[in-house]
Enzyme design. Structure first.
Site, mmCIF file in Angstrom:
data_model
loop_
_atom_site.group_PDB
_atom_site.id
_atom_site.type_symbol
_atom_site.label_atom_id
_atom_site.label_comp_id
_atom_site.label_asym_id
_atom_site.label_seq_id
_atom_site.Cartn_x
_atom_site.Cartn_y
_atom_site.Cartn_z
ATOM 1 C CG HIS A 32 -8.085 3.066 2.437
ATOM 2 N ND1 HIS A 32 -6.752 3.413 2.320
ATOM 3 C CD2 HIS A 32 -8.743 3.808 1.508
ATOM 4 C CE1 HIS A 32 -6.606 4.316 1.356
ATOM 5 N NE2 HIS A 32 -7.804 4.578 0.856
ATOM 6 C CE1 TYR A 40 -6.269 4.874 -7.843
ATOM 7 C CE2 TYR A 40 -8.286 5.987 -8.523
ATOM 8 C CZ TYR A 40 -7.504 5.408 -7.540
ATOM 9 O OH TYR A 40 -7.969 5.370 -6.249
ATOM 10 C CG ASP A 51 -7.316 7.163 -1.478
ATOM 11 O OD1 ASP A 51 -6.989 5.972 -1.336
ATOM 12 O OD2 ASP A 51 -7.812 7.608 -2.533
#
Length: 316
Positions: free
Chosen positions: A295, A230, A101
């Site tokens: 995921h 982010y 990730d």
């Protein structure tokens, strides 16, 4: 997890918490969002039993590692700098890198900037994503998926933190880790706590003890540091212009699940299957697609992932 040693090291101006076990060549594990060193608990035990020194930090802003207050203290150059300093502290020239990730994004940039420090790289979930010189990444995601795409929603400081607080940390952790929706994460207006609508029964690979550990750490730190990764995506695009068009030239193995949200969005599946991934990463040796896995494959399919890591790194 007996025998895992915890310590704090000074790296790049911050204090970083590190968990490690075993002796031998270093395997460095980098976690993603919303995770911790603990995400690698299974791999730490497995690889340390096979003659490796397994090292897993809490990344900047997570767990027991420092969380600077400034949003711009979380650029990709800060993150790469942290890991290079961590490798220096281990008194080794090179490490085997395993990352998932956001850790995988950091891993790709580490391979671009300091390939001399990486013996081989196992990337989970997130493949190399070359820089598009014409458009900033968040702008592209907003144009493609709209304002409620999770990365777009994360951009405004304080907003997602408030949503998480209203939903409850434990509920957020459960919902994110157990999501099996393979499409792009478009968040409901009422907040991430209600996305996705998961069963109250935890899957066999995630215990209440695991959820409690993750939740307790985020209760202490909050999510701001993690979300700031982010919030620097567009700034990272500017900062990494000098590496545009550069290939990743370390040996790589890529592992993802066929239900992974990344694999099923942003054109990633086509990027892999078309051969473009191999063109950008010429020493890509293998792509593994795990059937029925979502995921968080390092936890959901822990033994399979550990076996794949060992099969790859033992060749070097």
């Amino acid at each position: 997890m007996d025998g895992i040693v915890h310590r704090t090291v000074e790296v790049n101006g911050i204090k970083m918490h590190v968990a490690e076990k075993g002796e031998g060549p270093v395997v460095l594990f980098l976690h993603g969002f919303p995770e911790l060193w603990y995400s690698w608990r299974h791999q730490i035990v497995a690889l340390s039993s096979l003659g490796y020194r397994a090292v897993a930090p809490d990344l900047r802003g997570y767990g027991d590692t420092d969380a600077p207050t400034s949003v711009t203290s979380y650029t990709i150059l800060h993150l790469v700098g942290d890991i290079v300093a961590l490798i220096d502290s281990l008194a080794v020239d090179q490490v085997f890198l395993v990352a998932h990730d956001w850790g995988a994004i950091l891993g790709w940039h580490l391979c671009l900037v300091r390939p001399d420090r990486i013996k081989a790289y196992v990337s989970l979930s997130v493949p190399f994503m070359p820089r598009n010189p014409k458009v900033k990444p968040v702008d592209a995601m907003r144009a493609f998926y709209g304002d409620d795409y999770y990365i777009c929603r994360f951009q405004e400081p304080g907003k997602t933190e408030a949503e998480f607080a209203s939903s409850g940390i434990e509920q957020v952790i459960k919902n994110v880790l157990t999501s099996r929706r393979p499409g792009p994460p478009i968040l409901p207006k009422e907040g991430i706590g209600s996305y996705p609508n998961t069963s109250t029964t935890l899957p066999t690979w995630l215990s209440q003890e695991d959820v409690t550990y993750f939740s307790s750490k985020f209760a202490n730190t909050g999510f701001t540091g993690a979300l700031n990764y982010y919030r620097n995506l567009n700034l990272n695009w500017e900062l990494t212009a000098a590496w545009a068009g550069t290939q990743v030239k370390v040996p790589v193995k890529f592992i993802t699940g066929d239900l992974d949200v990344v694999y099923n969005s942003l054109g990633i599946k086509n990027y892999i299957e078309s051969g473009a991934f191999k063109k950008d990463v010429p020493f890509l040796e293998e792509v593994v697609i795990q059937e029925g896995v979502a995921h968080f494959n390092n936890q959901e399919a822990a033994e399979d992932v550990s076996n794949h890591i060992y099969a790859f790194i033992k060749k070097f």
